[in-house]
Structures are given as structure tokens and as C-alpha cells.
Design a protein around this motif. Structure first.
Motif, short mmCIF file in Angstrom:
data_model
loop_
_atom_site.label_atom_id
_atom_site.label_comp_id
_atom_site.label_asym_id
_atom_site.label_seq_id
_atom_site.Cartn_x
_atom_site.Cartn_y
_atom_site.Cartn_z
N GLY A 1 25.60 -12.85 45.22
CA GLY A 1 26.56 -14.01 44.40
C GLY A 1 26.40 -13.91 42.93
O GLY A 1 26.97 -14.57 42.18
N ASP A 2 25.32 -13.44 42.37
CA ASP A 2 24.87 -13.29 41.15
C ASP A 2 24.13 -11.88 40.87
O ASP A 2 22.98 -11.93 40.45
N LEU A 3 24.86 -10.96 41.28
CA LEU A 3 24.23 -9.56 41.20
C LEU A 3 24.58 -8.70 39.89
O LEU A 3 25.25 -7.90 39.61
N PRO B 1 19.47 -15.37 43.82
CA PRO B 1 20.82 -15.26 44.41
C PRO B 1 21.63 -16.54 43.97
O PRO B 1 21.13 -17.60 43.89
N ALA B 2 23.11 -16.28 44.19
CA ALA B 2 23.93 -17.56 44.40
C ALA B 2 24.61 -17.16 45.85
O ALA B 2 25.91 -16.89 45.77
N ALA B 3 23.90 -16.99 47.01
CA ALA B 3 24.58 -16.39 48.09
C ALA B 3 25.45 -17.25 48.74
O ALA B 3 25.37 -18.55 48.80
N HIS B 4 26.64 -16.48 49.27
CA HIS B 4 27.77 -17.26 50.01
C HIS B 4 28.49 -16.09 50.70
O HIS B 4 28.40 -14.89 50.39
N GLY B 5 29.42 -16.64 51.57
CA GLY B 5 30.45 -15.59 52.08
C GLY B 5 31.52 -15.50 51.11
O GLY B 5 32.27 -16.17 50.59
N GLY B 6 31.69 -14.05 50.84
CA GLY B 6 32.84 -13.81 49.92
C GLY B 6 33.49 -12.36 50.14
O GLY B 6 33.29 -11.75 51.17
N HIS B 7 33.94 -11.80 49.22
CA HIS B 7 34.46 -10.41 49.18
C HIS B 7 33.42 -9.53 48.51
O HIS B 7 33.06 -9.49 47.61
N ARG B 8 33.22 -8.30 49.39
CA ARG B 8 32.27 -7.45 49.02
C ARG B 8 32.54 -6.84 47.42
O ARG B 8 31.53 -6.48 46.86
N GLU B 9 33.65 -6.75 47.13
CA GLU B 9 33.98 -6.18 45.81
C GLU B 9 33.58 -6.91 44.79
O GLU B 9 33.38 -6.60 43.81
N THR B 10 33.21 -8.41 44.93
CA THR B 10 32.73 -9.25 43.87
C THR B 10 31.44 -9.03 43.39
O THR B 10 31.18 -8.93 42.28
N ASP B 11 30.34 -8.61 44.63
CA ASP B 11 29.15 -8.22 44.02
C ASP B 11 29.23 -6.78 43.31
O ASP B 11 28.42 -6.78 42.14
N LEU B 12 29.99 -6.03 43.51
CA LEU B 12 30.04 -4.67 42.86
C LEU B 12 30.51 -4.92 41.72
O LEU B 12 30.22 -4.32 40.66
N ALA B 13 31.90 -5.60 41.38
CA ALA B 13 32.18 -5.81 40.04
C ALA B 13 31.40 -6.60 39.23
O ALA B 13 31.21 -6.37 38.10
N LEU C 1 34.95 1.87 50.46
CA LEU C 1 35.77 0.81 49.98
C LEU C 1 37.24 1.02 50.09
O LEU C 1 37.78 2.07 50.29
N ARG C 2 38.06 -0.10 50.11
CA ARG C 2 39.53 0.22 50.32
C ARG C 2 39.93 0.89 49.02
O ARG C 2 39.66 0.39 48.00
N ALA C 3 41.00 1.43 49.24
CA ALA C 3 41.88 2.26 47.92
C ALA C 3 42.21 1.27 47.00
O ALA C 3 42.62 0.13 47.32
N GLY C 4 41.75 1.70 45.80
CA GLY C 4 42.31 0.92 44.77
C GLY C 4 41.21 -0.44 44.19
O GLY C 4 41.52 -1.07 43.44
N TRP C 5 40.04 -0.03 44.78
CA TRP C 5 39.31 -1.01 44.63
C TRP C 5 38.80 -1.07 43.16
O TRP C 5 38.42 -2.06 42.41
N ARG C 6 38.98 -0.02 42.47
CA ARG C 6 38.40 -0.01 40.83
C ARG C 6 39.42 -0.68 40.18
O ARG C 6 39.15 -1.55 39.15
N ASP C 7 40.80 -0.70 40.44
CA ASP C 7 41.94 -1.60 39.90
C ASP C 7 41.73 -3.00 40.01
O ASP C 7 42.07 -3.54 39.15
N ARG C 8 40.91 -3.46 41.08
CA ARG C 8 40.84 -4.61 41.49
C ARG C 8 39.50 -5.18 40.63
O ARG C 8 39.19 -6.51 40.71
N PRO D 1 38.89 -6.23 37.63
CA PRO D 1 39.02 -7.45 36.72
C PRO D 1 39.16 -8.73 37.61
O PRO D 1 38.66 -9.57 37.11
N VAL D 2 39.98 -8.78 38.70
CA VAL D 2 39.97 -9.81 39.57
C VAL D 2 38.66 -10.34 39.94
O VAL D 2 38.54 -11.53 39.84
N HIS D 3 37.74 -9.47 40.24
CA HIS D 3 36.26 -9.93 40.79
C HIS D 3 35.52 -10.27 39.62
O HIS D 3 34.46 -10.77 40.01
N GLN D 4 35.92 -9.92 38.40
CA GLN D 4 34.86 -10.20 37.39
C GLN D 4 35.29 -11.61 36.79
O GLN D 4 34.80 -12.06 35.72
N LEU D 5 36.43 -12.19 37.16
CA LEU D 5 36.88 -13.53 36.75
C LEU D 5 35.99 -14.47 36.81
O LEU D 5 35.39 -15.40 35.89
#
Length: 253
Positions: free
Chosen positions: A157-159, A176-188, A211-218, A220-224
């Protein structure tokens, strides 16, 4: 065992208890190494001290695999706080909601991005026009544009790189700011501020749990989320970066 003591006289109620719960929950995943909690009280937490060494490619590879395992340990819901903890959690010194939500998009927009926008505007770091662009991106996310069939991941959560310590036995995670979320958020977030051997970490992760196709395109979504947190208190440059990420999110529609 050497100890590392953190104190904060003005800590909000539960500040260190939430951190301890997050560290223990992440450790229970059996994936990435986590700093051990030795003691916790109001205004104080005692952790196992982590000896640091130079990053290596081998440690990066191992960390990518271990992080995938941590995420795969899962959570009961998007927005779930660590078991044993109720109420808000903290990212840095700021609180943020941790309320279980049925879908990732609804959780992420309402609990990870939108709460920081009024603060960023009031601080002069985000113009009202920019905040409106971010809210449009949040509306798109909340509607489910980026939802998928992945179950909630167990996130740090604060990776960012400052919370990734390179120890002799491999990477150890802290704060950490640990929680249930989408794994792409930590990577972003890991990519946002840079990290030694990032490409190797990501490649090893993807081999272990593709990772699912297109994860690199997403990205910016997870960096918000981290950009919104920083726009709330770290200057107009983060406000501009937040708006840019929102515009790139809207362009994915």
C-alpha cells in the motif's frame, strides 16, 4: 536482536497499532520479508532492525517472486484493513479510509484518490480545474472501466523505494499502508519513484504470476493514489503530475 524504535508524540490514536497490524498481516502471507514487530503502544513501535547492503540483481529477482506471493495471499475485500484493525489506516502521516467495497474501481476512486483532492486544492498544489479532471478520471474508474476478475490482493500500500530495504538475506519491507486492493497498484507505486533493478523485479514478478495484458498502459490509473497523496502536501509539481496521470487515464477509455 537489534531494535529500531519509532516514536511520535503527536501520533493519531491507533497510528502505530495500524502499522503493526499491517506488518503482521503482510508477514502472514509468507511472501516478501517484512520487518518484525517487537512491541507497539500509543506513540511508539519497536521493530526488528534491518541491516542494509547494496542492492543486487539476485535479491531483486527473489523480491519479485516474493511480492507476487504476498499479493496472491489475498484479502477478503477491496478496501479491507488488516485483520484485527478497524477504522482508517495511514499512508505516511495521513489517514485514509479502509472500508470493504464490492468492486475495485468504486473502492479506489472513493477511498484512495478523491479524499486527497480537497486537501491538495486547499494547499494550492492542485487548481480547481485540475481537480475536476481528476474527478472525471475517478468517475470512469468508479464505473468499472478498469475492473477485472482478479480477486483482492494483499497490498503493501505504500510501496516506494524508501520502504524497500535491501538486507543481506534479501529485500525487507517496512512502513506499509496494508489493505486489500489491486496488485497493479503496488507495482505502479514502485515504478513511480524508482527502485534499484526495477525491471528485474517486474520481470520476476510477471514470470511468477503473469500480469494481465495492458498492465503497463494502466500504470497511470494506479499512480493516481500516490500522486494525490503527494499533491496534498508536497508541492504543485505533484499536482501537475496528478492531472497528467488523470488525463492519461481518461485517454484509455
Amino acid at each position: 536482536m537489534e531494535q529500531y524504535v519509532k516514536t511520535r508524540a503527536d501520533a493519531p490514536a491507533g497510528f502505530f497499532a495500524a502499522e503493526a497490524a499491517g506488518l503482521r498481516w503482510l508477514a502472514d502471507a509468507g511472501g516478501a520479508r517484512i520487518a518484525g514487530v517487537l512491541e507497539v503502544a500509543e506513540g511508539r513501535i519497536v521493530l526488528e532492525r534491518v541491516a542494509e547492503v547494496r542492492p543486487t540483481a539476485e535479491s531483486a529477482d527473489a523480491f519479485g517472486v516474493a511480492l507476487a506471493a504476498t499479493h496472491a495471499a489475498g484479502a477478503e475485500a477491496f478496501g479491507q484493513a488488516p485483520p484485527g484493525w478497524t477504522g482508517d489506516i495511514f499512508i505516511g502521516s495521513r489517514s485514509q479510509p479502509a472500508r470493504p467495497t464490492a468492486t475495485w474501481g468504486a473502492f479506489y476512486a472513493s477511498q484512495r484518490v478523491e479524499p486527497f483532492l480537497p486537501v491538495a486544492v486547499a494547499a494550492g498544489n492542485l487548481p480547481a480545474s485540475g481537480a475536476e479532471i481528476v474527478r472525471r478520471a475517478c468517475a470512469l474508474i468508479a464505473e468499472g472501466a478498469f475492473d477485472d476478475d482478479e480477486s483482492p490482493a494483499r497490498l503493501h500500500g505504500d510501496l516506494w523505494a524508501g520502504n524497500v530495504l535491501w538486507a543481506p538475506e534479501g529485500v525487507v519491507l517496512i512502513d506499509p499502508a496494508a489493505h486489500g486492493g489491486h496488485r497493479e497498484t503496488d507495482l505502479a507505486m514502485l515504478a513511480l519513484f524508482g527502485c534499484p533493478f526495477l525491471d528485474r523485479i517486474l520481470a520476476a514478478y510477471d514470470r511468477a504470476r503473469p500480469l494481465r495484458a495492458g498492465w503497463r498502459d494502466r500504470v497511470p490509473v494506479h499512480q493516481l493514489h500516490p500522486l494525490a497523496v503527494h499533491a496534498a502536501g508536497h508541492g504543485p509539481s505533484y499536482g501537475r503530475a496528478l492531472v497528467d496521470a488523470a488525463e492519461r487515464t481518461l485517454a484509455l477509455e
